[in-house]
Design a protein around this motif. Structure first.
Motif, mmCIF file in Angstrom:
data_model
loop_
_atom_site.group_PDB
_atom_site.id
_atom_site.type_symbol
_atom_site.label_atom_id
_atom_site.label_comp_id
_atom_site.label_asym_id
_atom_site.label_seq_id
_atom_site.Cartn_x
_atom_site.Cartn_y
_atom_site.Cartn_z
ATOM 1 N N PHE A 7 103.085 18.462 8.291
ATOM 2 C CA PHE A 7 102.970 17.392 9.286
ATOM 3 C C PHE A 7 103.500 17.850 10.654
ATOM 4 C CE2 PHE A 7 104.746 13.422 11.211
ATOM 5 C CZ PHE A 7 103.521 12.797 11.414
ATOM 6 N N GLY A 8 102.686 17.644 11.692
ATOM 7 C CA GLY A 8 103.121 17.960 13.047
ATOM 8 C C GLY A 8 102.831 19.381 13.482
ATOM 9 N N GLY A 9 102.445 20.238 12.557
ATOM 10 C CA GLY A 9 102.241 21.640 12.909
ATOM 11 C C GLY A 9 100.810 21.957 13.323
ATOM 12 N N VAL A 10 100.532 23.238 13.473
ATOM 13 C CA VAL A 10 99.213 23.694 13.908
ATOM 14 C C VAL A 10 98.268 23.722 12.700
ATOM 15 C CG1 VAL A 10 97.947 25.630 14.913
ATOM 16 C CG2 VAL A 10 100.261 25.111 15.710
ATOM 17 N N SER A 11 97.061 23.205 12.874
ATOM 18 C CA SER A 11 96.089 23.190 11.780
ATOM 19 C C SER A 11 95.640 24.616 11.457
ATOM 20 C CB SER A 11 94.871 22.354 12.165
ATOM 21 O OG SER A 11 95.263 21.044 12.483
ATOM 22 N N PRO A 12 95.336 24.886 10.186
ATOM 23 C CA PRO A 12 94.872 26.221 9.806
ATOM 24 C C PRO A 12 93.362 26.361 9.918
ATOM 25 C CG PRO A 12 95.297 24.914 7.846
ATOM 26 C CD PRO A 12 95.530 24.009 9.011
ATOM 27 N N THR A 13 92.914 27.500 10.423
ATOM 28 C CA THR A 13 91.476 27.781 10.484
ATOM 29 C C THR A 13 91.139 29.016 9.652
ATOM 30 O OG1 THR A 13 91.862 28.988 12.545
ATOM 31 C CG2 THR A 13 91.119 26.707 12.739
ATOM 32 N N ARG A 14 92.144 29.551 8.946
ATOM 33 C CA ARG A 14 91.944 30.690 8.054
ATOM 34 C C ARG A 14 92.709 30.406 6.762
ATOM 35 N NH1 ARG A 14 94.250 34.766 12.611
ATOM 36 N NH2 ARG A 14 95.992 33.357 12.201
ATOM 37 N N ALA A 15 92.175 30.872 5.621
ATOM 38 C CA ALA A 15 92.836 30.607 4.344
ATOM 39 C C ALA A 15 94.269 31.158 4.337
ATOM 40 C CB ALA A 15 92.022 31.211 3.202
ATOM 41 N N ALA A 16 94.469 32.306 4.983
ATOM 42 C CA ALA A 16 95.813 32.904 4.993
ATOM 43 C C ALA A 16 96.828 31.982 5.677
ATOM 44 C CB ALA A 16 95.774 34.259 5.696
ATOM 45 N N ASP A 17 96.386 31.262 6.699
ATOM 46 C CA ASP A 17 97.299 30.321 7.384
ATOM 47 C C ASP A 17 97.688 29.169 6.458
ATOM 48 O OD1 ASP A 17 97.218 31.776 9.768
ATOM 49 O OD2 ASP A 17 95.472 30.671 10.500
ATOM 50 N N VAL A 18 96.759 28.750 5.597
ATOM 51 C CA VAL A 18 97.074 27.689 4.637
ATOM 52 C C VAL A 18 98.156 28.179 3.681
ATOM 53 C CG1 VAL A 18 96.196 26.207 2.800
ATOM 54 C CG2 VAL A 18 94.698 26.809 4.717
ATOM 55 N N VAL A 19 97.968 29.371 3.151
ATOM 56 C CA VAL A 19 98.921 29.912 2.176
ATOM 57 C C VAL A 19 100.299 30.071 2.817
ATOM 58 C CG1 VAL A 19 99.472 31.912 0.751
ATOM 59 C CG2 VAL A 19 97.126 31.038 0.818
ATOM 60 N N LEU A 20 100.333 30.610 4.034
ATOM 61 C CA LEU A 20 101.637 30.825 4.685
ATOM 62 C C LEU A 20 102.299 29.500 5.062
ATOM 63 C CD1 LEU A 20 100.655 33.905 6.841
ATOM 64 C CD2 LEU A 20 102.373 33.858 5.020
ATOM 65 N N GLY A 21 101.507 28.516 5.459
ATOM 66 C CA GLY A 21 102.087 27.254 5.920
ATOM 67 C C GLY A 21 102.427 26.282 4.805
ATOM 68 N N LEU A 22 101.623 26.261 3.763
ATOM 69 C CA LEU A 22 101.773 25.225 2.726
ATOM 70 C C LEU A 22 102.088 25.773 1.343
ATOM 71 C CD1 LEU A 22 98.963 22.509 3.113
ATOM 72 C CD2 LEU A 22 101.418 22.205 3.427
ATOM 73 N N VAL A 26 95.173 31.779 16.984
ATOM 74 C CA VAL A 26 96.078 32.460 17.918
ATOM 75 C C VAL A 26 97.460 31.799 17.902
ATOM 76 C CG1 VAL A 26 96.514 32.876 20.381
ATOM 77 C CG2 VAL A 26 94.263 33.365 19.413
ATOM 78 N N MET A 27 97.493 30.468 17.907
ATOM 79 C CA MET A 27 98.791 29.780 17.884
ATOM 80 C C MET A 27 99.548 30.083 16.591
ATOM 81 S SD MET A 27 98.290 26.055 19.534
ATOM 82 C CE MET A 27 98.260 25.832 21.314
ATOM 83 N N ASN A 28 98.834 30.119 15.472
ATOM 84 C CA ASN A 28 99.499 30.450 14.206
ATOM 85 C C ASN A 28 100.024 31.886 14.224
ATOM 86 O OD1 ASN A 28 99.699 28.244 12.268
ATOM 87 N ND2 ASN A 28 97.466 28.141 12.360
ATOM 88 N N ASP A 29 99.229 32.810 14.794
ATOM 89 C CA ASP A 29 99.693 34.205 14.894
ATOM 90 C C ASP A 29 100.946 34.298 15.762
ATOM 91 O OD1 ASP A 29 97.694 35.207 13.301
ATOM 92 O OD2 ASP A 29 96.437 35.888 14.975
ATOM 93 N N LEU A 30 100.931 33.635 16.903
ATOM 94 C CA LEU A 30 102.071 33.715 17.826
ATOM 95 C C LEU A 30 103.318 33.098 17.198
ATOM 96 C CD1 LEU A 30 100.253 32.926 21.201
ATOM 97 C CD2 LEU A 30 101.253 35.108 20.501
ATOM 98 N N ASP A 31 103.133 31.990 16.471
ATOM 99 C CA ASP A 31 104.264 31.366 15.786
ATOM 100 C C ASP A 31 104.917 32.345 14.821
ATOM 101 O OD1 ASP A 31 104.851 28.911 16.725
ATOM 102 O OD2 ASP A 31 103.816 27.768 15.163
ATOM 103 N N ARG A 32 104.075 33.067 14.102
ATOM 104 C CA ARG A 32 104.595 33.987 13.092
ATOM 105 C C ARG A 32 105.331 35.165 13.716
ATOM 106 N NH1 ARG A 32 99.648 34.100 10.278
ATOM 107 N NH2 ARG A 32 99.800 31.850 9.996
ATOM 108 N N LEU A 33 104.967 35.488 14.967
ATOM 109 C CA LEU A 33 105.652 36.576 15.670
ATOM 110 C C LEU A 33 106.978 36.109 16.264
ATOM 111 C CD1 LEU A 33 102.609 38.193 17.520
ATOM 112 C CD2 LEU A 33 103.944 39.195 15.650
ATOM 113 N N GLY A 34 107.267 34.816 16.138
ATOM 114 C CA GLY A 34 108.550 34.320 16.638
ATOM 115 C C GLY A 34 108.604 34.190 18.154
ATOM 116 N N ILE A 35 107.465 33.828 18.733
ATOM 117 C CA ILE A 35 107.419 33.610 20.184
ATOM 118 C C ILE A 35 108.260 32.389 20.552
ATOM 119 C CG2 ILE A 35 105.843 32.847 22.019
ATOM 120 C CD1 ILE A 35 105.572 35.785 21.313
#
Ligand code: TXA
Ligand code: MG
Length: 354
Positions: free
Chosen positions: A148-163, A309-318
């Motif tokens: 809730f409140g986060g960036v929506s996933p557009t790739r399956a890998a983002d779903v796995v990492l986020g949820l 891009v937002m999910n990638d940047l989040d993971r890099l700790g921007i």
């Protein structure tokens, strides 16, 4: 438990339909974003969506079905405008809000007398809906597959990492590739006197207007207004679609100078930049604390990339993200809406960390 995503195939889709019929969660690709699916006619299954997302239970979910005929079964009243829109845009990135029938659980609608319905355009989503109609209700409730409140996933890998940590044994993540649209569906409310757009999205306002031929509520036409006054659309809370980084929208020509200034003033800070591809920023400032993702200058291509891009940047700790502001034109409406919410999500303190 951290599950892995399963490539979509006839076999895995059949397994996913079985999982849904047993009350499990299945994350599925749609053409907009990945959804976190459950049997939409089962209150218990739907309760698991809210738990996994950490979403307040009064925020209603969209029901996904495989055909217009099935959508009609969920609506107590199906106005002529619904026929026109469904004929023109389904399967596709549009959700209709309609008066609901008694078969829709309260858990789906947050107790409201309306329901959001959509026939998604992704072949894997349609195949899963078809398979699920054979072994179960054929109705899949699915919010975007993010916490809730986060960036929506557009790739399956983002779903796995986020949820992944919030899924249980027997739940599944179906991988159907990258989402083609990249922002959520446009939500059109047909439950009132005039059609209203509650959330701009994958289908542009002028495209919808053309089919409704002037029927769209006047207050709503091409005004680019924020929908913050509409209740019960969780996507209209300003804090939505937000990466962890502090987001600032800047004029493209000011980005280089602002980035240089931030790098000087905040030595500890990692900075993300999202300029347009035509900006030759890379040659102006080079610093290892800087991560640059250049963005397309066409709205559709931009939307397709945005959440990835937002999910990638989040993971890099921007810590801080500067985004070049797109033009205020109708084709950019959905992107501007999401960028505005991402930028509004943090307070305006001068501290860089967050
Ligand atoms: O593209 C999409 O729409 C994606 C994919 C997975 O289909 N789904 C999605 O779901 O974005 P979600 O839950 O993240 O956002 C659905 C929005 C929420 O803002 C919710 O409040 C609104 O739809 N909504 C659902 N039912 C509603 C209703 N009866 N009245 C008003 N708003 C409703
Ligand atoms: Mg969402």
């Amino acid at each position: 438990m951290m599950p892995s995503a399963v490539p979509a195939s006839e076999r895995s889709i059949a397994d996913a339909a079985d999982a849904l019929s047993q009350g499990r969660l299945v994350a599925l690709p749609t053409e907009t974003v990945y959804g976190l699916g459950a049997d939409g006619l089962s209150a218990q299954a739907v309760a698991r969506i809210f738990a996994a997302k950490g979403r307040p239970s009064d925020h209603p979910l969209i029901l996904h079905v495989g055909s217009v005929a099935e959508a009609k079964k969920l609506a107590a009243h199906w106005p002529p405008s619904a026929d026109r829109l469904a004929d023109a845009f389904w399967p596709g990135p549009m959700t209709l809000i309609l008066k609901r029938t008694g078969c829709v659980p309260d858990a789906v609608t947050g107790g409201q007398d309306t329901v959001g319905v959509r026939v998604p355009g992704h072949p894997v989503a349609l195949a899963l809906l078809h398979a699920f109609s054979k072994v179960g209700s054929g109705v899949i409730a699915a919010p975007s597959a993010n916490r809730f409140g986060g960036v929506s996933p557009t790739r399956a890998a983002d779903v796995v990492l986020g949820l992944g940590d919030f899924l249980q044994a027997g739940d599944m993540v179906l991988d159907g590739g990258d989402c083609a649209v990249g922002v959520e569906s446009t939500i059109v409310d047909l439950s009132g006197d005039h059609p209203r757009i509650l959330r701009p999205g994958g289908l542009s306002r002028d495209t919808i207007e053309r089919v409704l031929s002037g029927d769209l509520s006047q207050a709503d036409t091409l005004s680019m207004r924020s929908d913050a006054t509409v209740p019960r659309v969780s996507g209209s809370l300003e804090s939505h679609y937000a990466p962890r980084a502090r987001v600032t929208l800047v004029l493209p020509e000011q980005m280089g100078a602002m980035a240089s200034q931030l790098l000087t003033q905040h030595p500890e800070c990692r900075i993300g930049l999202m300029p347009f591809e035509y900006q030759a920023l890379e040659r102006q400032i080079i610093d290892q604390r800087l991560v640059i993702h250049s963005m397309p200058d066409q709205a559709k291509a931009y939307a397709q990339k945005l959440y990835a891009v937002m999910n990638d940047l989040d993971r890099l700790g921007i810590d801080t993200l500067l985004i070049a502001r797109p033009p205020q034109t109708v084709e950019w409406e959905a992107v501007l809406d999401r960028l505005g919410r991402a930028a509004a999500s943090v307070d305006d303190s001068t501290s860089m960390g967050k």
